[in-house]
Design a protein around this motif. Structure first.
Motif, mmCIF file in Angstrom:
data_model
loop_
_atom_site.group_PDB
_atom_site.id
_atom_site.type_symbol
_atom_site.label_atom_id
_atom_site.label_comp_id
_atom_site.label_asym_id
_atom_site.label_seq_id
_atom_site.Cartn_x
_atom_site.Cartn_y
_atom_site.Cartn_z
ATOM 1 N N SER A 186 7.902 0.212 1.675
ATOM 2 C CA SER A 186 8.426 -1.083 1.253
ATOM 3 C C SER A 186 9.904 -0.998 0.877
ATOM 4 C CB SER A 186 7.626 -1.623 0.065
ATOM 5 O OG SER A 186 6.272 -1.802 0.412
ATOM 6 N N LEU A 187 10.287 0.098 0.249
ATOM 7 C CA LEU A 187 11.674 0.257 -0.186
ATOM 8 C C LEU A 187 12.563 0.877 0.865
ATOM 9 C CD1 LEU A 187 11.038 1.620 -3.803
ATOM 10 C CD2 LEU A 187 11.816 -0.674 -3.198
ATOM 11 N N PHE A 188 11.989 1.797 1.680
ATOM 12 C CA PHE A 188 12.795 2.607 2.588
ATOM 13 C C PHE A 188 12.240 2.604 4.007
ATOM 14 C CE2 PHE A 188 13.108 4.628 -1.624
ATOM 15 C CZ PHE A 188 14.474 4.752 -1.798
ATOM 16 N N GLY A 189 11.725 1.496 4.497
ATOM 17 C CA GLY A 189 11.137 1.468 5.828
ATOM 18 C C GLY A 189 12.092 1.992 6.882
ATOM 19 N N ASP A 190 11.639 2.973 7.678
ATOM 20 C CA ASP A 190 12.475 3.630 8.694
ATOM 21 C C ASP A 190 13.785 4.112 8.094
ATOM 22 O OD1 ASP A 190 10.966 3.442 11.291
ATOM 23 O OD2 ASP A 190 10.909 1.347 10.685
ATOM 24 N N ARG A 215 5.701 7.082 -4.555
ATOM 25 C CA ARG A 215 4.420 7.571 -4.023
ATOM 26 C C ARG A 215 3.324 7.519 -5.084
ATOM 27 N NH1 ARG A 215 7.930 11.582 -1.846
ATOM 28 N NH2 ARG A 215 8.369 11.127 0.359
ATOM 29 N N VAL A 216 3.686 7.799 -6.336
ATOM 30 C CA VAL A 216 2.712 7.719 -7.417
ATOM 31 C C VAL A 216 2.175 6.298 -7.545
ATOM 32 C CG1 VAL A 216 2.448 7.922 -9.936
ATOM 33 C CG2 VAL A 216 3.744 9.646 -8.664
ATOM 34 N N ARG A 217 2.944 5.326 -7.107
ATOM 35 C CA ARG A 217 2.624 3.903 -7.254
ATOM 36 C C ARG A 217 2.163 3.283 -5.931
ATOM 37 N NH1 ARG A 217 5.843 5.875 -10.987
ATOM 38 N NH2 ARG A 217 5.959 4.825 -13.031
ATOM 39 N N SER A 218 1.628 4.112 -5.049
ATOM 40 C CA SER A 218 1.200 3.662 -3.722
ATOM 41 C C SER A 218 -0.267 3.972 -3.498
ATOM 42 C CB SER A 218 2.033 4.356 -2.631
ATOM 43 O OG SER A 218 3.411 4.069 -2.777
ATOM 44 N N ALA A 219 -1.040 2.953 -3.107
ATOM 45 C CA ALA A 219 -2.463 3.184 -2.828
ATOM 46 C C ALA A 219 -2.655 4.166 -1.682
ATOM 47 C CB ALA A 219 -3.146 1.858 -2.506
ATOM 48 N N ALA A 220 -1.664 4.256 -0.782
ATOM 49 C CA ALA A 220 -1.764 5.206 0.333
ATOM 50 C C ALA A 220 -1.878 6.647 -0.156
ATOM 51 C CB ALA A 220 -0.544 5.061 1.248
ATOM 52 N N GLU A 222 13.850 11.639 -5.416
ATOM 53 C CA GLU A 222 13.188 11.376 -6.688
ATOM 54 C C GLU A 222 12.621 9.959 -6.723
ATOM 55 O OE1 GLU A 222 15.654 12.208 -10.018
ATOM 56 O OE2 GLU A 222 16.245 14.198 -9.286
ATOM 57 N N VAL A 223 13.375 9.012 -6.192
ATOM 58 C CA VAL A 223 12.876 7.633 -6.144
ATOM 59 C C VAL A 223 11.631 7.556 -5.262
ATOM 60 C CG1 VAL A 223 13.416 5.261 -5.493
ATOM 61 C CG2 VAL A 223 15.176 6.685 -6.566
ATOM 62 N N LYS A 224 11.651 8.268 -4.141
ATOM 63 C CA LYS A 224 10.482 8.252 -3.256
ATOM 64 C C LYS A 224 9.271 8.894 -3.928
ATOM 65 C CE LYS A 224 12.852 8.102 1.231
ATOM 66 N NZ LYS A 224 13.096 8.806 2.514
ATOM 67 N N ALA A 225 9.483 9.970 -4.654
ATOM 68 C CA ALA A 225 8.366 10.602 -5.359
ATOM 69 C C ALA A 225 7.793 9.655 -6.402
ATOM 70 C CB ALA A 225 8.834 11.905 -6.012
ATOM 71 N N TRP A 226 8.668 8.937 -7.111
ATOM 72 C CA TRP A 226 8.237 7.928 -8.087
ATOM 73 C C TRP A 226 7.427 6.836 -7.397
ATOM 74 C CZ3 TRP A 226 9.896 2.754 -8.211
ATOM 75 C CH2 TRP A 226 9.691 2.040 -9.401
ATOM 76 N N THR A 252 0.820 -1.200 0.000
ATOM 77 C CA THR A 252 0.000 0.000 0.000
ATOM 78 C C THR A 252 0.857 1.255 0.000
ATOM 79 O OG1 THR A 252 -0.150 -0.044 2.417
ATOM 80 C CG2 THR A 252 -1.911 -1.128 1.189
ATOM 81 N N ASP A 253 2.118 1.109 0.414
ATOM 82 C CA ASP A 253 3.045 2.239 0.484
ATOM 83 C C ASP A 253 4.396 1.758 -0.026
ATOM 84 O OD1 ASP A 253 4.757 4.310 1.105
ATOM 85 O OD2 ASP A 253 3.939 4.654 3.107
ATOM 86 N N LEU A 254 4.701 2.060 -1.290
ATOM 87 C CA LEU A 254 5.942 1.580 -1.887
ATOM 88 C C LEU A 254 7.162 2.267 -1.287
ATOM 89 C CD1 LEU A 254 6.909 -0.460 -3.948
ATOM 90 C CD2 LEU A 254 6.730 1.319 -5.717
ATOM 91 N N VAL A 255 6.991 3.473 -0.783
ATOM 92 C CA VAL A 255 8.109 4.145 -0.105
ATOM 93 C C VAL A 255 8.494 3.359 1.137
ATOM 94 C CG1 VAL A 255 8.899 6.260 1.019
ATOM 95 C CG2 VAL A 255 7.424 6.396 -0.998
#
Length: 518
Positions: free
Chosen positions: A170-174, A220-225, A214-218, A165-168
């Motif tokens: 998933s990739l960058f937890g904490d 977020r576009v791909r996150s249902a959250a 930039e990766v995080k912004a990318w 639900t949150d790809l950020v």
């Protein structure tokens, strides 16, 4: 060579699922297919297949986007089952994978446009009732389905299994890059898909630790959250099923989205790793997650009262106890009990865990030396644990006390039921401007065997005197006579760390863990 590999894997998939799918339930309706079709997506051709009831009439439909690295053959066994239950089932391979055209969009705007085109095709070319369309999938297909429901109001029900639900997160937890899981996703894309410059560039930045914002912004576009308001406005019925130990999409993000949804909703969490809880269902075998899918779609698409709408909507299957149901995620969570970390004893290199946090002590941890405490191997460790019922374990005396901090609690004579998200606060002394620590919560028996309850990394990217980390949500019963034990080190193969080589991280007095107990 890659095309030959794809063709060979298609044959393997057909061989794996067809024999099981060939024997639907005795009461099932006669079905057609699978019929293999090309669907015009948004500027690309998508490979798909259709299985449907053979009798004339209008039926609810379910669209299945395939998982990352797989194709539309993935759901053949379940498509036969669902068609026998009265559904038109359209499974398709998303753009950039296998023989579908284009480049992998990673659940981006092009994928959303494709999904809407698949809905158009399904309505125009099958016996679908356009007012009764659902979407479902595992992993990548799950994320596409939920995002699709935010972008296209024709999707009236969703079942998301082992999705994000949150790809950020998933990739960058904490703030910690999850290297092992991202590496496996990258390998699958190179072998079985067409990643293109967009995905390759994002992965290169991720691995190098560059252009992170930039990766995080990318992501977020791909996150249902990012689209909760749209989901709540469209009002699809949403079933989320996942595993406590999902090493790709840890479960805390699911609970956060679940709490924000105002639609008909259900959350189910089981032992295992990514896609493990649903795996036997892919083969057409009895499976709890797929049974919930049947009941969910029957309730919200087929108009059959299965009773699921009136049941407690949060279902938690603990690692070592029977399934439990709760009225809400907050009702599932236990009452936090604070356990303070104390000074390390010289005799055994272990400190006390319990009572109020104490001051006047510190423990230095080297930054580039691993210990036997770790989160395991992506997919395998928690996946095996799901099938064996045995949590990942270590013998605690093997944890090098020079490389790690170890704190062990008391051994009460009653069971302690951990339910929810344990939270750890670490006071840091003279911390470098960038650094990483990894925290593990163990169940320690009388013989020194420590079973992993949950863990998480935490990274700081600026000068700080303390860090807080939410460990992965869990449901675990600590047996009577066992001690809760906390281990902190600085290296875990699952993650990239931000520590300088040859340095140290110093944990100091005032540190504690809040354990949610029922």
């Amino acid at each position: 060579m890659v095309r030959l590999l794809r063709t060979a894997l298609v044959a393997v998939l057909v061989a794996c699922v067809t024999p099981v799918a060939a024997a639907p339930a005795a009461a099932a309706l006669p079905t057609t297919g699978p019929r293999f079709v090309d669907i015009a997506g948004s500027g690309v051709t998508l490979k798909a297949n259709v299985v449907a009831p053979s009798a004339a009439g209008r039926y609810p439909a379910i669209v299945f986007p395939s998982s990352w690295g797989l194709n539309d053959l993935e759901y053949l066994a379940q498509a036969r089952v669902l068609a026998g239950r009265g559904y038109v089932v359209v499974s398709y391979t998303p753009r950039g994978w296998w023989f579908s055209g284009g480049e992998i969009d990673t659940a981006g705007p092009k994928d959303m446009a494709d999904l809407s085109k698949v809905l158009d095709w399904t309505i125009a070319n099958t016996a679908t009732d356009p007012a009764r369309i659902g979407a479902a999938g595992i992993s990548y297909g799950a994320g596409l389905s939920l995002l699709g429901a935010a972008h296209d109001p024709r999707i009236r029900a969703v079942t998301m299994m082992s999705g994000w639900t949150d790809l950020v997160y998933s990739l960058f937890g904490d703030n910690t890059r999850h290297g092992q899981s991202a590496g496996l996703l990258s390998l699958a894309a190179q072998l079985l898909g067409n990643p293109g410059p967009d995905l390759n560039g994002r992965l290169a930045d991720f691995n190098a630790g560059t252009n992170i914002e930039e990766v995080k912004a990318w992501a977020r576009v791909r996150s249902a959250a990012s689209y909760v308001d749209a989901l709540n406005a469209n009002r699809p019925a949403v079933l989320v099923a996942n595993a406590w130990g999902d090493s790709f999409f840890p479960p805390n993000q699911l609970a956060d989205l679940y709490n924000r949804l105002t639609v008909p909703k259900r959350l189910e969490l089981r032992p295992g790793d990514h896609a493990i809880a649903e795996f036997t269902g892919i083969l057409g075998l009895p499976n709890d997650a797929w049974t919930s899918l049947y009941r969910w779609f029957d309730q919200y698409l087929a108009g059959v009262d299965t009773g699921i709408a009136g049941e407690p909507p949060v279902v938690a299957v603990p690692h070592n106890a029977a399934a439990e149901s709760y009225a809400s995620w907050n009702a599932f969570g236990g009452t936090p009990r604070r356990l303070g970390l104390g000074a390390i004893r010289a005799l055994d290199g272990t400190g006390p865990l319990g009572g109020s946090p104490t001051n006047g002590w510190s423990k230095a941890l080297p930054t580039d030396l691993d210990t036997t405490a770790n989160g395991g191997v992506v997919l395998l460790t928690n996946g095996v644990a799901a099938f064996t019922g045995e949590r990942p374990k270590i013998w605690l005396p093997t944890v090098d006390r020079w490389r790690a901090g170890v704190w062990a609690g008391e051994r009460p004579l009653s069971v302690r039921r951990i339910r929810g998200v344990p939270r750890v606060h670490l006071e840091l002394r003279d911390a470098a401007a960038r650094g990483t620590a990894v925290v593990y919560l163990y169940d320690l028996d009388l013989f020194g065997t420590a079973r992993l309850v949950t863990h998480a990394p935490v990274t700081w990217l600026g000068t700080t005197a303390s860090v807080d980390v939410a460990l992965s949500a869990t449901a675990y019963d600590v047996p009577a006579g066992h001690a809760l034990t906390l281990v902190v080190d600085t290296v875990d193969p699952l993650y990239y760390d931000e520590n300088a080589p040859g340095g140290s991280v110093t944990v100091a007095g005032g540190s504690y863990v809040d354990v949610p107990l029922k």
